[in-house]
Design a protein around this motif. Structure first.
Motif, PDB file in Angstrom:
ATOM      1  N   LEU A  12       0.822  -1.207   0.000  1.00  0.00           N
ATOM      2  CA  LEU A  12       0.000   0.000   0.000  1.00  0.00           C
ATOM      3  C   LEU A  12       0.859   1.262   0.000  1.00  0.00           C
ATOM      4  O   LEU A  12       0.546   2.232  -0.696  1.00  0.00           O
ATOM      5  N   LEU A  13       1.957   1.247   0.737  1.00  0.00           N
ATOM      6  CA  LEU A  13       2.864   2.391   0.760  1.00  0.00           C
ATOM      7  C   LEU A  13       3.497   2.612  -0.623  1.00  0.00           C
ATOM      8  O   LEU A  13       3.509   3.731  -1.133  1.00  0.00           O
ATOM      9  N   HIS A  14       3.983   1.522  -1.244  1.00  0.00           N
ATOM     10  CA  HIS A  14       4.580   1.635  -2.584  1.00  0.00           C
ATOM     11  C   HIS A  14       3.544   2.111  -3.600  1.00  0.00           C
ATOM     12  O   HIS A  14       3.853   2.929  -4.471  1.00  0.00           O
ATOM     13  N   SER A  15       2.331   1.609  -3.480  1.00  0.00           N
ATOM     14  CA  SER A  15       1.264   2.015  -4.400  1.00  0.00           C
ATOM     15  C   SER A  15       0.947   3.499  -4.236  1.00  0.00           C
ATOM     16  O   SER A  15       0.797   4.225  -5.227  1.00  0.00           O
ATOM     17  N   LYS A  16       0.851   3.947  -3.003  1.00  0.00           N
ATOM     18  CA  LYS A  16       0.576   5.349  -2.721  1.00  0.00           C
ATOM     19  C   LYS A  16       1.687   6.233  -3.264  1.00  0.00           C
ATOM     20  O   LYS A  16       1.428   7.265  -3.897  1.00  0.00           O
ATOM     21  N   GLN A  17       2.940   5.842  -3.047  1.00  0.00           N
ATOM     22  CA  GLN A  17       4.074   6.609  -3.560  1.00  0.00           C
ATOM     23  C   GLN A  17       4.033   6.672  -5.086  1.00  0.00           C
ATOM     24  O   GLN A  17       4.318   7.707  -5.680  1.00  0.00           O
ATOM     25  N   PHE A  18       3.664   5.572  -5.722  1.00  0.00           N
ATOM     26  CA  PHE A  18       3.563   5.543  -7.175  1.00  0.00           C
ATOM     27  C   PHE A  18       2.464   6.485  -7.670  1.00  0.00           C
ATOM     28  O   PHE A  18       2.662   7.262  -8.599  1.00  0.00           O
ATOM     29  N   ILE A  19       1.315   6.410  -7.037  1.00  0.00           N
ATOM     30  CA  ILE A  19       0.176   7.232  -7.464  1.00  0.00           C
ATOM     31  C   ILE A  19       0.497   8.722  -7.375  1.00  0.00           C
ATOM     32  O   ILE A  19       0.152   9.487  -8.269  1.00  0.00           O
ATOM     33  N   TYR A  20       1.181   9.106  -6.302  1.00  0.00           N
ATOM     34  CA  TYR A  20       1.464  10.530  -6.108  1.00  0.00           C
ATOM     35  C   TYR A  20       2.808  10.983  -6.669  1.00  0.00           C
ATOM     36  O   TYR A  20       3.144  12.153  -6.559  1.00  0.00           O
ATOM     37  N   SER A  21       3.557  10.070  -7.294  1.00  0.00           N
ATOM     38  CA  SER A  21       4.852  10.459  -7.849  1.00  0.00           C
ATOM     39  C   SER A  21       4.678  11.028  -9.264  1.00  0.00           C
ATOM     40  O   SER A  21       3.779  10.620  -9.987  1.00  0.00           O
TER      41      SER A  21
END
Length: 80
Positions: A69-78
């Protein structure tokens, strides 16, 4: 992986993609091959593979779930 040149254009790729997995997954080689193919076709790919684990471990291990979930969130907002 089947279909020849330009196959990703036919299905609407053009943005970016996040591919994740674990080295204990029997499909890890195919996941990496898909990521490389997308990169060759011009898709911006963020790859997040981790040591340890297996296919679908995020369902059984809360720590792996949190990491995904953390990696996904970072990807979405990057901005990639």
């Amino acid at each position: 992986m089947v279909g020849g040149e330009g196959r990703l254009e036919k299905i609407g790729w053009g943005g970016r993609c996040f591919v994740s997995g674990h080295d204990g997954d029997p499909l890890v080689d195919r996941q990496l091959a898909v990521a490389r193919t997308m990169e060759r076709e011009g898709v911006k790919v963020k790859v997040g593979f981790e040591e340890g684990g297996f296919h679908g471990i995020e369902v059984f291990d809360p720590c792996k779930t949190s990491a995904l979930l953390l990696h996904s969130k970072q990807f979405i907002y990057s901005p990639i």
